[in-house]
Design a protein around this motif. Structure first.
Motif, PDB file in Angstrom:
ATOM      1  N   ALA A  84      -9.761   6.158   7.046  1.00  0.00           N
ATOM      2  CA  ALA A  84      -8.660   5.619   6.570  1.00  0.00           C
ATOM      3  C   ALA A  84      -8.534   4.248   5.987  1.00  0.00           C
ATOM      4  O   ALA A  84      -7.897   4.114   5.050  1.00  0.00           O
ATOM      5  CB  ALA A  84      -7.735   5.501   7.836  1.00  0.00           C
ATOM      6  N   LYS A  85      -9.467   3.439   6.605  1.00  0.00           N
ATOM      7  CA  LYS A  85      -9.690   1.872   6.006  1.00  0.00           C
ATOM      8  C   LYS A  85     -10.026   2.168   4.529  1.00  0.00           C
ATOM      9  O   LYS A  85      -9.562   1.561   3.649  1.00  0.00           O
ATOM     10  CB  LYS A  85     -10.654   1.392   6.713  1.00  0.00           C
ATOM     11  CG  LYS A  85     -10.774  -0.213   6.472  1.00  0.00           C
ATOM     12  CD  LYS A  85     -11.483  -0.845   7.767  1.00  0.00           C
ATOM     13  CE  LYS A  85     -11.804  -2.415   7.122  1.00  0.00           C
ATOM     14  NZ  LYS A  85     -12.609  -2.643   6.103  1.00  0.00           N
ATOM     15  N   LYS A  86     -11.004   3.141   4.287  1.00  0.00           N
ATOM     16  CA  LYS A  86     -11.484   3.041   2.928  1.00  0.00           C
ATOM     17  C   LYS A  86     -10.507   3.774   1.982  1.00  0.00           C
ATOM     18  O   LYS A  86     -10.511   3.242   0.853  1.00  0.00           O
ATOM     19  CB  LYS A  86     -12.735   4.347   2.736  1.00  0.00           C
ATOM     20  CG  LYS A  86     -14.235   3.578   3.435  1.00  0.00           C
ATOM     21  CD  LYS A  86     -15.249   4.457   2.844  1.00  0.00           C
ATOM     22  CE  LYS A  86     -16.297   4.170   3.600  1.00  0.00           C
ATOM     23  NZ  LYS A  86     -17.005   5.036   4.777  1.00  0.00           N
ATOM     24  N   LEU A  87      -9.933   4.663   2.460  1.00  0.00           N
ATOM     25  CA  LEU A  87      -8.750   5.387   1.580  1.00  0.00           C
ATOM     26  C   LEU A  87      -7.552   4.447   1.214  1.00  0.00           C
ATOM     27  O   LEU A  87      -7.266   4.335   0.137  1.00  0.00           O
ATOM     28  CB  LEU A  87      -8.369   6.639   2.354  1.00  0.00           C
ATOM     29  CG  LEU A  87      -7.306   7.477   1.407  1.00  0.00           C
ATOM     30  CD1 LEU A  87      -7.687   8.897   1.653  1.00  0.00           C
ATOM     31  CD2 LEU A  87      -5.895   7.277   1.513  1.00  0.00           C
ATOM     32  N   GLN A  88      -7.258   3.500   2.157  1.00  0.00           N
ATOM     33  CA  GLN A  88      -6.218   2.546   2.008  1.00  0.00           C
ATOM     34  C   GLN A  88      -6.754   1.694   0.849  1.00  0.00           C
ATOM     35  O   GLN A  88      -5.914   1.133   0.030  1.00  0.00           O
ATOM     36  CB  GLN A  88      -6.012   1.838   2.979  1.00  0.00           C
ATOM     37  CG  GLN A  88      -5.202   2.614   4.120  1.00  0.00           C
ATOM     38  CD  GLN A  88      -5.084   2.143   5.598  1.00  0.00           C
ATOM     39  OE1 GLN A  88      -5.529   0.830   5.961  1.00  0.00           O
ATOM     40  NE2 GLN A  88      -4.660   2.750   6.520  1.00  0.00           N
ATOM     41  N   GLU A  89      -7.852   1.289   0.712  1.00  0.00           N
ATOM     42  CA  GLU A  89      -8.319   0.169  -0.440  1.00  0.00           C
ATOM     43  C   GLU A  89      -8.871   1.045  -1.573  1.00  0.00           C
ATOM     44  O   GLU A  89      -9.256   0.495  -2.550  1.00  0.00           O
ATOM     45  CB  GLU A  89      -9.710  -0.281   0.171  1.00  0.00           C
ATOM     46  CG  GLU A  89      -9.729  -1.294   1.768  1.00  0.00           C
ATOM     47  CD  GLU A  89     -11.051  -1.374   2.314  1.00  0.00           C
ATOM     48  OE1 GLU A  89     -12.031  -0.814   1.940  1.00  0.00           O
ATOM     49  OE2 GLU A  89     -10.911  -2.177   3.229  1.00  0.00           O
ATOM     50  N   THR A  90      -8.673   2.354  -1.911  1.00  0.00           N
ATOM     51  CA  THR A  90      -8.995   2.992  -2.822  1.00  0.00           C
ATOM     52  C   THR A  90      -7.657   3.510  -3.802  1.00  0.00           C
ATOM     53  O   THR A  90      -6.706   3.716  -2.877  1.00  0.00           O
ATOM     54  CB  THR A  90      -9.848   4.201  -2.570  1.00  0.00           C
ATOM     55  OG1 THR A  90     -11.017   4.122  -1.474  1.00  0.00           O
ATOM     56  CG2 THR A  90     -10.294   5.333  -3.720  1.00  0.00           C
ATOM     57  N   SER A  91      -7.791   3.231  -5.174  1.00  0.00           N
ATOM     58  CA  SER A  91      -6.735   3.452  -5.766  1.00  0.00           C
ATOM     59  C   SER A  91      -6.320   5.201  -5.818  1.00  0.00           C
ATOM     60  O   SER A  91      -7.326   5.831  -5.725  1.00  0.00           O
ATOM     61  CB  SER A  91      -6.863   2.965  -7.211  1.00  0.00           C
ATOM     62  OG  SER A  91      -7.718   3.910  -7.928  1.00  0.00           O
ATOM     63  N   GLU A  92      -5.144   5.324  -6.224  1.00  0.00           N
ATOM     64  CA  GLU A  92      -4.793   6.892  -6.166  1.00  0.00           C
ATOM     65  C   GLU A  92      -5.625   7.512  -7.260  1.00  0.00           C
ATOM     66  O   GLU A  92      -6.196   8.633  -7.146  1.00  0.00           O
ATOM     67  CB  GLU A  92      -3.269   6.997  -6.597  1.00  0.00           C
ATOM     68  CG  GLU A  92      -3.075   8.485  -6.653  1.00  0.00           C
ATOM     69  CD  GLU A  92      -1.497   8.688  -6.907  1.00  0.00           C
ATOM     70  OE1 GLU A  92      -0.624   8.089  -6.556  1.00  0.00           O
ATOM     71  OE2 GLU A  92      -1.148   9.520  -7.896  1.00  0.00           O
ATOM     72  N   GLU A  93      -5.773   6.777  -8.365  1.00  0.00           N
ATOM     73  CA  GLU A  93      -6.782   7.292  -9.489  1.00  0.00           C
ATOM     74  C   GLU A  93      -8.015   7.529  -9.032  1.00  0.00           C
ATOM     75  O   GLU A  93      -8.769   8.761  -9.226  1.00  0.00           O
ATOM     76  CB  GLU A  93      -6.819   6.422 -10.789  1.00  0.00           C
ATOM     77  CG  GLU A  93      -7.278   6.913 -12.219  1.00  0.00           C
ATOM     78  CD  GLU A  93      -6.461   8.221 -12.529  1.00  0.00           C
ATOM     79  OE1 GLU A  93      -5.262   8.424 -12.269  1.00  0.00           O
ATOM     80  OE2 GLU A  93      -7.111   9.008 -13.105  1.00  0.00           O
ATOM     81  N   GLN A  94      -8.772   6.597  -8.361  1.00  0.00           N
ATOM     82  CA  GLN A  94     -10.206   6.807  -7.920  1.00  0.00           C
ATOM     83  C   GLN A  94     -10.342   7.859  -6.832  1.00  0.00           C
ATOM     84  O   GLN A  94     -11.137   8.762  -6.787  1.00  0.00           O
ATOM     85  CB  GLN A  94     -10.582   5.578  -7.188  1.00  0.00           C
ATOM     86  CG  GLN A  94     -11.867   5.526  -6.586  1.00  0.00           C
ATOM     87  CD  GLN A  94     -12.988   6.003  -7.733  1.00  0.00           C
ATOM     88  OE1 GLN A  94     -12.765   5.660  -8.922  1.00  0.00           O
ATOM     89  NE2 GLN A  94     -14.144   6.356  -6.956  1.00  0.00           N
ATOM     90  N   LEU A  95      -9.352   7.907  -5.832  1.00  0.00           N
ATOM     91  CA  LEU A  95      -9.171   8.960  -4.998  1.00  0.00           C
ATOM     92  C   LEU A  95      -9.069  10.438  -5.645  1.00  0.00           C
ATOM     93  O   LEU A  95      -9.788  11.456  -5.148  1.00  0.00           O
ATOM     94  CB  LEU A  95      -8.103   9.050  -4.084  1.00  0.00           C
ATOM     95  CG  LEU A  95      -7.802   9.682  -2.811  1.00  0.00           C
ATOM     96  CD1 LEU A  95      -9.058   9.682  -1.686  1.00  0.00           C
ATOM     97  CD2 LEU A  95      -6.479   9.446  -2.046  1.00  0.00           C
ATOM     98  N   TYR A  96      -8.212  10.530  -6.668  1.00  0.00           N
ATOM     99  CA  TYR A  96      -8.259  11.955  -7.342  1.00  0.00           C
ATOM    100  C   TYR A  96      -9.478  12.148  -7.932  1.00  0.00           C
ATOM    101  O   TYR A  96      -9.757  13.257  -7.929  1.00  0.00           O
ATOM    102  CB  TYR A  96      -6.972  11.627  -8.459  1.00  0.00           C
ATOM    103  CG  TYR A  96      -6.833  12.949  -9.429  1.00  0.00           C
ATOM    104  CD1 TYR A  96      -6.399  14.040  -8.985  1.00  0.00           C
ATOM    105  CD2 TYR A  96      -7.269  12.906 -10.834  1.00  0.00           C
ATOM    106  CE1 TYR A  96      -6.040  15.082  -9.486  1.00  0.00           C
ATOM    107  CE2 TYR A  96      -7.083  13.998 -11.374  1.00  0.00           C
ATOM    108  CZ  TYR A  96      -6.631  15.165 -10.799  1.00  0.00           C
ATOM    109  OH  TYR A  96      -6.230  16.215 -11.737  1.00  0.00           O
ATOM    110  N   LYS A  97     -10.210  11.325  -8.417  1.00  0.00           N
ATOM    111  CA  LYS A  97     -11.562  11.536  -9.193  1.00  0.00           C
ATOM    112  C   LYS A  97     -12.457  11.913  -8.213  1.00  0.00           C
ATOM    113  O   LYS A  97     -13.189  12.835  -8.459  1.00  0.00           O
ATOM    114  CB  LYS A  97     -11.951  10.287  -9.815  1.00  0.00           C
ATOM    115  CG  LYS A  97     -11.270  10.025 -11.220  1.00  0.00           C
ATOM    116  CD  LYS A  97     -12.215   8.876 -11.964  1.00  0.00           C
ATOM    117  CE  LYS A  97     -11.447   8.609 -13.404  1.00  0.00           C
ATOM    118  NZ  LYS A  97     -11.382   7.351 -13.556  1.00  0.00           N
TER     119      LYS A  97
END
Ligand code: NIG
Ligand code: FE
Length: 413
Positions: free
Chosen positions: A115-128
């Motif tokens: 969760a910590k990693k995901l909160q710090e990740t942009s939507e674009e990056q998460l999508y990629k």
């Protein structure tokens, strides 16, 4: 566009009427047409039959010779957490050195770490990052997939995950359902306030998710150290108020009564069930909630496998899924799941294929369109390489037996 597949060695999972869940002894039956043809028209299975009675003038734009090959409906993966940020390779090494999954979670690792990693990740990056995994499972034969949120644990981050799932739905021909799993773990901010976090989910997250129509189902991790039966009831009630049916995590490490709750609340499925008591089995018999097993999670965490024989021999249905996620199952390979179901859970190839197609489609509400070779269903199909029989698929584990993938009638691979 009309594509004819001819000389198919075995056309598997052929059902005229496929809307029934397959349970108990019936899971042994895998309807097959030997030496078959199948016509795909646009994105639909238009017709099929035996080669000896193929219509003389069958209109088509393309003919594919499938001699020696099997054709079957794509795998349906009804339980994944495929959208996540980074990985948990370090925890994998920690576990190799003897620290348990539970101990890692207690120390602030595990779900909270993701969760910590995901909160710090942009939507674009998460999508990629997520589309790489989605493309991978498509190549492995998955034609419908459920994806959960639950690595956000804040309103903003849960919305980010669900929006990524929505973008994947729009961008890929694979069928996707989204499940809201806000109650996956307690975020550090609510460490000593479980009630407060549940209220936050119900009062703040759910209304926004419902407004944007981002979820099809609701989930909760009902387990010692995570969420209680009472929490589960509150979450399921709240979900129901927004028209979201439950698909819940229960009995992964402990049997605390979550299966009965799931059945009482008319959940679509109860998933994991590595631990299963006689009461749990009885509860399953009283309703229509589908038990779902996740054998690659058992493999990765070295925990017991769902007692499939107990479930099937009690005349119940069973579905199989991967649980693809960074912590307990960094693999989305349904082919491996089938092999594990046979090798470790004593399911026969017929039972495993039924569990990963028709029953799995039921476990994500897609039984009308996916999971079988039925006229009018979506042409999401697997064409295998030349194999001696369908039992060879789970038997020769670890090899890639797939020659071609069709999604919505189009060849993807
Ligand atoms: O289904 N059990 C709960 N959730 C996931 C794993 C979560 C994680 O470790 O990141 C599962 O196994
Ligand atoms: Fe899971």
């Amino acid at each position: 566009m009309k594509t004819l597949f001819k000389n198919i060695k075995g056309l598997l999972q052929v059902r005229q009427e496929s809307e029934t869940l397959i349970k108990g002894k019936a899971m042994q039956d895998l309807p097959i047409i030997n030496n078959a043809w199948l016509l795909v028209e646009d994105d639909i299975i238009a017709d099929f039959g035996e080669m000896q009675s193929i219509p003389q003038k069958l209109e088509r734009d393309l003919t594919i010779d499938a001699s020696g090959k099997m054709m079957l409906p794509s795998w349906v993966d009804s339980h994944t957490h495929l959208v996540y940020a980074g990985n948990r390779e370090q925890e994998f090494v920690d576990r190799i050195k003897g620290i348990t999954y539970e101990e890692i979670a207690k120390k602030g690792g595990g779900i909270v770490n993701s969760a910590k990693k995901l909160q710090e990740t942009s939507e674009e990056q998460l999508y990629k990052e997520s589309l790489v995994r989605l493309e991978e499972v498509i190549r492995l034969g998955t034609g419908a997939i459920e994806i959960k949120s639950g690595y956000g644990l804040t309103t903003e981050a849960e919305l980010k995950m669900l929006r990524v799932i929505k973008r994947l739905k729009q961008a890929y021909p694979i069928s996707i359902k989204a499940t809201f799993l806000g109650a996956h773990a307690l975020p550090p901010k609510f460490k000593n306030d479980r009630e407060g976090y549940i209220s936050h989910i119900i009062e703040d997250m759910l209304p926004k998710i419902a407004e944007e129509k981002l979820a099809d189902y609701i989930d909760i991790f009902c387990e010692d150290g995570y969420f209680t039966i009472k929490d589960t009831e509150r979450i399921l009630d709240a979900g129901n108020n927004y028209g979201l049916q439950g698909k819940i995590h229960v009995n992964q490490f402990n049997a605390i009564g979550g299966i009965k709750t799931g059945v009482d609340y008319n959940c679509l499925s109860v998933d994991h069930l590595e631990v299963l008591t006689d009461e749990d089995l009885k509860a399953l018999k009283t309703g229509t909630t589908i038990p779902v097993s996740l054998p690659s999670c058992s493999l990765f965490l070295s925990i017991p496998y769902t007692p499939a024989r107990k479930i099937i021999d009690a005349d119940l249905p069973l579905a199989l899924a991967t649980d693809y996620n960074p912590g307990s199952t960094p693999s989305g390979n349904m082919n491996l799941v089938l092999s594990l179901a046979c090798i470790k859970m004593n399911m026969t190839p017929e039972e495993a294929i039924n569990a990963a197609t028709v029953n799995a489609a039921h476990a994500m509400g897609l039984e009308k369109t996916h999971g079988s070779i039925t006229r009018g269903k979506k042409a999401n199909l697997i064409l295998t390489k030349k194999v001696p029989s369908y039992g060879f698929l789970p038997y020769a584990f670890g090899s890639n037996h797939i020659d071609k993938i069709l999604l919505g009638g189009k060849t993807i691979l």
